[in-house]
Design a protein around this motif. Structure first.
Motif, mmCIF file in Angstrom:
data_model
loop_
_atom_site.group_PDB
_atom_site.id
_atom_site.type_symbol
_atom_site.label_atom_id
_atom_site.label_comp_id
_atom_site.label_asym_id
_atom_site.label_seq_id
_atom_site.Cartn_x
_atom_site.Cartn_y
_atom_site.Cartn_z
ATOM 1 N N GLY A 1 -4.378 -7.819 11.156
ATOM 2 C CA GLY A 1 -4.976 -8.899 10.952
ATOM 3 C C GLY A 1 -5.498 -8.868 9.592
ATOM 4 N N SER A 2 -7.121 -8.140 9.029
ATOM 5 C CA SER A 2 -8.390 -8.158 8.193
ATOM 6 C C SER A 2 -8.373 -6.616 8.494
ATOM 7 N N GLN A 3 -7.803 -5.749 8.800
ATOM 8 C CA GLN A 3 -8.314 -4.313 9.319
ATOM 9 C C GLN A 3 -7.407 -3.771 8.764
ATOM 10 N N ILE A 4 -7.534 -2.374 7.987
ATOM 11 C CA ILE A 4 -6.539 -1.315 7.215
ATOM 12 C C ILE A 4 -7.051 0.084 7.868
ATOM 13 N N VAL A 5 -6.078 0.649 8.241
ATOM 14 C CA VAL A 5 -6.327 2.210 8.765
ATOM 15 C C VAL A 5 -5.251 2.703 8.005
ATOM 16 N N VAL A 6 -6.065 3.247 7.361
ATOM 17 C CA VAL A 6 -5.198 4.497 6.439
ATOM 18 C C VAL A 6 -4.936 5.967 6.229
ATOM 19 N N THR A 7 -4.141 7.014 7.455
ATOM 20 C CA THR A 7 -4.849 7.985 7.775
ATOM 21 C C THR A 7 -4.089 8.747 7.131
ATOM 22 N N SER A 8 -4.975 10.186 6.281
ATOM 23 C CA SER A 8 -4.007 11.400 5.250
ATOM 24 C C SER A 8 -4.363 12.591 5.878
ATOM 25 N N ALA A 9 -4.091 13.511 5.333
ATOM 26 C CA ALA A 9 -3.789 14.542 5.738
ATOM 27 C C ALA A 9 -5.112 15.730 5.123
ATOM 28 N N CYS A 10 -6.272 15.212 3.641
ATOM 29 C CA CYS A 10 -7.078 15.804 3.352
ATOM 30 C C CYS A 10 -8.327 14.757 2.810
ATOM 31 N N ASP A 11 -9.935 15.427 2.898
ATOM 32 C CA ASP A 11 -10.371 14.699 2.301
ATOM 33 C C ASP A 11 -10.415 14.172 1.673
ATOM 34 N N ASN A 12 -9.947 14.605 0.557
ATOM 35 C CA ASN A 12 -10.089 14.395 -0.720
ATOM 36 C C ASN A 12 -8.761 12.756 -0.838
ATOM 37 N N THR A 13 -7.297 13.266 -0.974
ATOM 38 C CA THR A 13 -6.962 12.105 -0.246
ATOM 39 C C THR A 13 -7.415 10.669 0.272
ATOM 40 N N ALA A 14 -8.300 10.610 1.239
ATOM 41 C CA ALA A 14 -8.651 9.978 1.809
ATOM 42 C C ALA A 14 -10.387 9.387 1.010
ATOM 43 N N ARG A 15 -11.062 9.673 0.123
ATOM 44 C CA ARG A 15 -11.628 9.077 -0.290
ATOM 45 C C ARG A 15 -10.464 8.877 -1.420
ATOM 46 N N LEU B 1 0.840 -1.319 -0.015
ATOM 47 C CA LEU B 1 -0.526 0.366 -0.092
ATOM 48 C C LEU B 1 0.912 1.570 0.217
ATOM 49 N N ALA B 2 2.170 1.666 0.409
ATOM 50 C CA ALA B 2 2.948 2.516 0.769
ATOM 51 C C ALA B 2 3.847 2.969 -0.587
ATOM 52 N N LEU B 3 3.765 1.434 -1.659
ATOM 53 C CA LEU B 3 3.933 1.968 -3.296
ATOM 54 C C LEU B 3 2.884 1.862 -4.208
ATOM 55 N N ALA B 4 1.462 2.248 -3.460
ATOM 56 C CA ALA B 4 0.490 2.680 -4.148
ATOM 57 C C ALA B 4 0.796 4.269 -5.278
ATOM 58 N N GLY B 5 1.303 5.112 -4.378
ATOM 59 C CA GLY B 5 2.101 6.617 -5.347
ATOM 60 C C GLY B 5 0.473 7.512 -4.606
ATOM 61 N N ILE B 6 -0.260 7.157 -3.907
ATOM 62 C CA ILE B 6 -1.630 8.008 -3.128
ATOM 63 C C ILE B 6 -0.413 8.422 -1.542
ATOM 64 N N PRO B 7 -0.848 10.015 -1.514
ATOM 65 C CA PRO B 7 -0.280 10.103 0.095
ATOM 66 C C PRO B 7 -0.912 9.902 0.946
ATOM 67 N N PHE B 8 0.202 9.453 2.360
ATOM 68 C CA PHE B 8 -0.433 9.193 3.765
ATOM 69 C C PHE B 8 0.484 9.752 4.623
ATOM 70 N N ARG B 9 -0.334 9.639 5.976
ATOM 71 C CA ARG B 9 0.187 10.290 6.497
ATOM 72 C C ARG B 9 1.160 8.359 7.893
ATOM 73 N N GLU B 10 0.491 8.091 7.667
ATOM 74 C CA GLU B 10 0.316 6.436 8.487
ATOM 75 C C GLU B 10 -0.849 5.571 7.740
ATOM 76 N N ILE B 11 -0.035 4.418 7.873
ATOM 77 C CA ILE B 11 -1.051 3.197 7.543
ATOM 78 C C ILE B 11 -0.633 2.107 8.388
ATOM 79 N N GLU B 12 -1.655 1.442 9.016
ATOM 80 C CA GLU B 12 -2.272 0.419 9.901
ATOM 81 C C GLU B 12 -2.308 -0.417 9.396
ATOM 82 N N CYS B 13 -1.933 -2.276 9.341
ATOM 83 C CA CYS B 13 -2.902 -3.268 9.537
ATOM 84 C C CYS B 13 -3.309 -4.613 10.329
#
Length: 86
Positions: free
Chosen positions: A25-39, A11-23
């Motif tokens: 088990g089967s849960q994924i949480v991506v923290t972003s700086a803006c709503d557009n990036t989160a979408r 996921l870090a290689l996807a090319g979309i900016p992020f603050r933090e990626i957490e995995c």
């Protein structure tokens, strides 16, 4: 390397900016700086996982500009997803 570390690296290689990626088990949480990036993360994650939602939240700032009774916060958006059948 376990499945979660491999997923986080991919996921870090996807090319979309992020603050933090957490995995977890089967849960994924991506923290972003803006709503557009989160979408954008939600669209990417929806290809292989069920997106549970995008939520605006507050994170503590690295450097506290207030007092200990009023710590500094930054607005962030979190994208939640779960991989079914894992």
């Amino acid at each position: 390397m376990n499945k979660q570390a491999a997923m986080k690296a991919k996921l870090a290689l996807a090319g979309i900016p992020f603050r933090e990626i957490e995995c977890y088990g089967s849960q994924i949480v991506v923290t972003s700086a803006c709503d557009n990036t989160a979408r954008k993360w939600a669209r990417l994650l929806s290809r292989f996982a069920t997106v549970r939602g995008v939520i605006k939240s507050l994170d503590d700032a690295k450097e506290n500009k207030g007092t200990c009774l009023r710590p500094s916060h930054l607005p962030v958006w979190r994208t939640f997803a779960v991989i079914a059948g894992d």
